[in-house]
Design an enzyme around this catalytic site. Sequence first.
Site, PDB file in Angstrom:
ATOM      1  N   SER A  75     -71.498  -7.149  15.077  1.00 38.21           N
ATOM      2  CA  SER A  75     -70.759  -5.955  15.483  1.00 38.21           C
ATOM      3  C   SER A  75     -71.734  -4.890  15.995  1.00 38.21           C
ATOM      4  CB  SER A  75     -69.934  -5.451  14.293  1.00 38.21           C
ATOM      5  OG  SER A  75     -68.954  -4.561  14.720  1.00 38.21           O
TER       6      SER A  75
ATOM      7  N   ARG B 264     -60.457   5.301   8.655  1.00 38.90           N
ATOM      8  CA  ARG B 264     -60.821   3.996   8.121  1.00 38.90           C
ATOM      9  C   ARG B 264     -59.637   3.025   8.149  1.00 38.90           C
ATOM     10  NH1 ARG B 264     -64.922   0.508   7.548  1.00 38.90           N
ATOM     11  NH2 ARG B 264     -64.759  -0.724   5.651  1.00 38.90           N
TER      12      ARG B 264
ATOM     13  N   ASP C  90     -61.102 -12.737  16.613  1.00 38.17           N
ATOM     14  CA  ASP C  90     -61.669 -11.379  16.702  1.00 38.17           C
ATOM     15  C   ASP C  90     -61.114 -10.705  17.958  1.00 38.17           C
ATOM     16  OD1 ASP C  90     -63.245  -9.108  16.943  1.00 38.17           O
ATOM     17  OD2 ASP C  90     -65.141 -10.155  16.592  1.00 38.17           O
TER      18      ASP C  90
ATOM     19  N   HIS D 242     -62.348 -10.003  13.170  1.00 42.02           N
ATOM     20  CA  HIS D 242     -63.719  -9.507  13.334  1.00 42.02           C
ATOM     21  C   HIS D 242     -64.510  -9.599  12.031  1.00 42.02           C
ATOM     22  CE1 HIS D 242     -66.926  -7.190  15.113  1.00 42.02           C
ATOM     23  NE2 HIS D 242     -66.826  -6.258  14.195  1.00 42.02           N
ATOM     24  N   ASP D 243     -63.849  -9.310  10.906  1.00 41.35           N
ATOM     25  CA  ASP D 243     -64.511  -9.304   9.598  1.00 41.35           C
ATOM     26  C   ASP D 243     -65.096 -10.658   9.217  1.00 41.35           C
ATOM     27  OD1 ASP D 243     -64.680  -6.807   8.635  1.00 41.35           O
ATOM     28  OD2 ASP D 243     -62.997  -6.940   7.236  1.00 41.35           O
TER      29      ASP D 243
END
Lengths: 404, 223
Positions: free
Chosen positions: A176, A246, A342, A375-376
């Site tokens: 990232s 967040r 992602d 993505h994580d």
Amino acid sequence: MKAELSTVTPNADIAKTAATTAAGNREALEPSNPVAVFGHDEPLALDAGIDLSPLQIAYNTYGTLNADRSNAILVCHALTGDHYAASRSPVTGRPGWWSSIIGPGKPIDTDKYFVICSNVIGGCLGSTGPASINPETGEPYGLDLPVITIRDMVRAQAMLVKRLGIDTLFAVIGGSMGGMQVLQWTVSYPDKVFAALPIATGARHSAQNIAFHEVGRQAVMADPDWHGGRYFAMGKRPVKGLAVARMTAHVTYLSEMALHRKFGRNLQDRESFGFGFDADFQIESYLRHQGMTFVDRFDANSYLYMTRAMDYFDIAADFGGSLARAFQGSKTRFCLVSFSSDWLFPTEENRAVVHALNAAAASVSFVEIETDRGHDAFLLEEPNFFAAIGGFVSSAARARGLSS
Amino acid sequence: MTLSADTRTGGPTATSDTVAAIPAGIRVDLEVIADLVEPQSRVLDIGCGDGALLSLLQSRRRVDGRGIELSQAGVNECVARGLSVIQGDADRDLVHYPDDTFDYVILSQTIQATRNPKVVMSELLRIGRRAIVSFPNFGHWSIRYALGLRGRMPVTRNLTHSWYETPNIHFCTIRDFVELAGELGATVETAIALNATGQKMGMKMPWWFWNLFGEQAVFVLRR
């Protein structure tokens, strides 16, 4: 040769001011790990056109630097990450964010390599950032800190690496925003990176990603407790705005499939709708929890700076719009990794870098890992991902003559 | 382009076309290709599969090898074993490479699965100083027999897919391939035909003989 050799104590002035400042992020002011301090004689020349000094970089190291100083791997952290890549964070009490990848016998094997991970500048966990004390005012910088770019972060890392007595890094690895730093390293210091492993990243931040960051920043700045960035002086913190930022960002780190699998439309602690605006759904409750725990560990202004750094990132723009030109003549061995679900840094963004590297005739591998975790996934246990990292790093080590 | 026997190299004189077991392990055409590659050259293997040829070339010829592979499983295996391989498509991704990037660009048992073999071939000749192409010969007698006499789409030891599931959409014979090379203005530096036992067929044999009894062919082309 142990890392302690290079450990330095924080600048006395900074430490003194920190001790007398009640407000602010404790870790930002009194980091509980080694820091490298660069005084006025070693300023950091920022892209914003300002020399930043003094400068403090918090970092951790794992493993042992070999006699040739040729086995160093720099690990770059993501947007809200820290330098506790493979050790327990004193802030959250949780294991390092890449403890599954970095360690003895792991894909990044600390029995073989000397791993360095530093908190990026502009961050809030020990390196100079907006929560640090501005020596000119004795107050936290707040928005008086110049805007930091990915290239600035990499310049600061290069200063740290030099301070540690290392000329050439065996590898630079990160996902990232960490992957952006990896790419920037190969462009800014092509001769100092033997192998590069940019993961779930891109050579520029897309319009959609800038859009999500802007939503997050607006949430922070709309919080009345933000006070134009001077919240420490007012004894406040914009926790609500930062939590919303967040929550939004967290959705972009997952995937629709993962959300559906994990939460579906399940209700939270109730049998039927509450006909109100409490967290009826599990996903709402989950996001609220993510938001509230995030504000305990992260500084709101730092969030603005980090997101801005990513937004400004565009390597091709520095090379007349040609990404291939950025990598021209590169001797670095690259391996890019993307994850199929992602949507923040989709496979195509990663593949664009691969094509540019092909066009520059660089050595490049590229793996797309099939997963529904979004993505994580780069922070999670993915066997194929680990196998790719392990295979790439060990073959690079053989080429570098590091195999024992 | 005319085809004369002197453009070919080959092994010993033709052996009889007995059906013997091919030695286990490395595919024969890969062995043949490995022998054609100069040591320490730069090589791109298109459709590199699990990396068998690249591994062979690295250990035996110490090449600087790269690969492109369509299947994710193949790429994962290659990268995990330390090969420089990208997930990509021969039809789409070759355009990104500059001219003369490689000493050899290899297309082993892949050309018949590309959408546009002619374009792929011209890309090979552009980005490599030499192109090495191996393919199953659709003119082999067993295939002619299956289609011509039995009236069935051929399924053989080397062509194991049924017509409805085959990834091989552009079969050609040795003569077809030679004609395509001519259309592209390429020079055939070396041509090798392998019989059913995987042995090289004699270079003195006429083309019609190769086209009938060669089960596979390996060509080295240059612009």
